[in-house]
Design an enzyme around this catalytic site. Sequence first.
Site, PDB file in Angstrom:
ATOM      1  N   ARG A 228       0.827  -0.618   0.106  1.00 23.42           N
ATOM      2  CA  ARG A 228       0.071   0.053  -0.031  1.00 23.42           C
ATOM      3  C   ARG A 228       0.882   1.226   0.162  1.00 23.42           C
ATOM      4  O   ARG A 228       2.029   0.931   0.477  1.00 23.42           O
ATOM      5  CB  ARG A 228      -1.022  -0.193   1.520  1.00 23.42           C
ATOM      6  CG  ARG A 228      -2.288  -0.839   1.317  1.00 23.42           C
ATOM      7  CD  ARG A 228      -3.241  -0.045   0.105  1.00 23.42           C
ATOM      8  NE  ARG A 228      -4.002  -1.625  -0.279  1.00 23.42           N
ATOM      9  CZ  ARG A 228      -4.554  -2.117  -0.850  1.00 23.42           C
ATOM     10  NH1 ARG A 228      -3.480  -2.533  -1.284  1.00 23.42           N
ATOM     11  NH2 ARG A 228      -5.354  -2.970  -1.147  1.00 23.42           N
ATOM     12  N   HIS A 276      -0.919   0.074  -9.733  1.00 24.82           N
ATOM     13  CA  HIS A 276      -1.106  -0.728  -9.274  1.00 24.82           C
ATOM     14  C   HIS A 276      -1.473  -2.531  -9.786  1.00 24.82           C
ATOM     15  O   HIS A 276      -3.243  -2.761  -9.468  1.00 24.82           O
ATOM     16  CB  HIS A 276      -2.865  -0.237  -8.572  1.00 24.82           C
ATOM     17  CG  HIS A 276      -3.066  -1.070  -7.075  1.00 24.82           C
ATOM     18  ND1 HIS A 276      -3.572  -0.188  -5.818  1.00 24.82           N
ATOM     19  CD2 HIS A 276      -3.445  -2.188  -6.010  1.00 24.82           C
ATOM     20  CE1 HIS A 276      -3.575  -0.817  -5.009  1.00 24.82           C
ATOM     21  NE2 HIS A 276      -3.252  -2.378  -5.652  1.00 24.82           N
TER      22      HIS A 276
END
Length: 312
Positions: A228, A276
Amino acid sequence: MSLLIDMRDKGWMSDVDLKKLVSVNLSEKNIVCGPPAASMPDVQMVVVASFFNDDVLSYLPNLRLIQKVGAGVDPMLADTNLPESIRIARMGSLAQAQEMAEYCLTEVLAYQRNIRNYQTNQSQKIWKPSPPLKTQGTTIGVLGLGHIGKEIAKELSAFGFHVLGWSRSSKKIEGITSYTGLDGLFSMLSLSDYVIGILPSTKKTDKLINSRVLNHFKKGSVLINIGRGALVVEEDLIEAINSGHLKGATLDVVSKEPMPIAHPFWEHPNIFITPHVSGWNVDDAISDIAFNYNQLINNKPLLHEIERGRGY
Ligand code: NDP
C-alpha cells in the site's frame, strides 16, 4: 439469507460475471447484484472490491459479513461507522501471490541487468556496456511475510537470491532469515540490496518508510513497494533518492491513486510507477466466497477473516 455482489469495479470483472462464477457453488441460493436501491433486509453477506462506503450499510440492516475480493481491507477498516458486529474476510489467492512474486522478480532483474539504463541509452543512441549484478551476491529483504510476502520470499530464494524477511511474528520458512521488531527491521534494511514492501496499511505500518527508516537502508539499494502507498512518506523517498542514498524505487502503489498529474514521481528518472497491477488474478480464490457463505450460515469459522483490532 441473500448474498449481494456490489463491487463497482470496472477494471476486473462485472458483478453479473462474478455472480455466474459464485453460483456454481451456491446454485440454490439467492445472489443479487448491486448497487442496492432500497433496503435489503435479507442480505447478510456482501462481496465488495476496493469500493466501500456507508451507502451500502444503510441499505443492509442485517449485514454480518463483508467479503473482500482480493486482499487489502483498508477501505472498510477506515470506515469508523462500520459496526464491530460486522465481520470482514479477504481472499487467499495463491495465483495472485505468485503473480506478485513474478512482478518482484521482473523488477529486481531489470535493475540487476541495467535494463532501465539501456532504455535511456537507446533513446540517446548511446552504446555503453556495463556488467550485470550477480544473483548469488544479492540480498533481498521482504517487509511482510504473510500470504503474499511468504510466496515472494520463497520464489526469490528459489531463484538464487539471499532472502530476508520482516514480520510482526517470527517465521520459520526454509531458506529465509526472519526478523521482527524495530531493531530487526534496521538490521534487515542495512543488509538488503532490494527492499520489497508487501505490508497491509494499518496504524502501525502507515508512514513506516520515513526519512529515519530510509537512513537505515543500505547505500545504493532499491525500494519496491507493492503493498500500500501509505507505507511510504513520499517526500522522504524522493529526498533519499536525490541524495544518492537509494538507487531508485519501483512503486505499484502510491498514497493517492490514480496518481495526480502534478505528482513529482511521474517525471523522476529513478522512480518507476505501475498503476496498482502487480496482483491481478484471483480466479483460484473465487470459491472462498461460497465457502464463507456456507460457513456464515452454519456459524462456523470463516476463511481468511480479518482481525479488526490489528488491522489485517
Ligand atoms: P497478510 O495479512 O497475509 O500478511 C501481512 C504481513 O504483514 C504479515 O506477515 C504480518 O506479520 C506483517 N505485518 C503486519 N503488520 C506488521 C507490523 N506492524 N510490523 C511487522 N509486520 C507486520 O497480507 P498479504 O500478504 O495477503 O497482503 C499484504 C498487503 O498487500 C494487503 O494488505 C494489500 O494491502 C496489499 N496487496 C496489494 C496488491 C496489489 O495489486 N498491489 C494485491 C494484493 C494485496 P505476521 O505474519 O506476524 O502477522
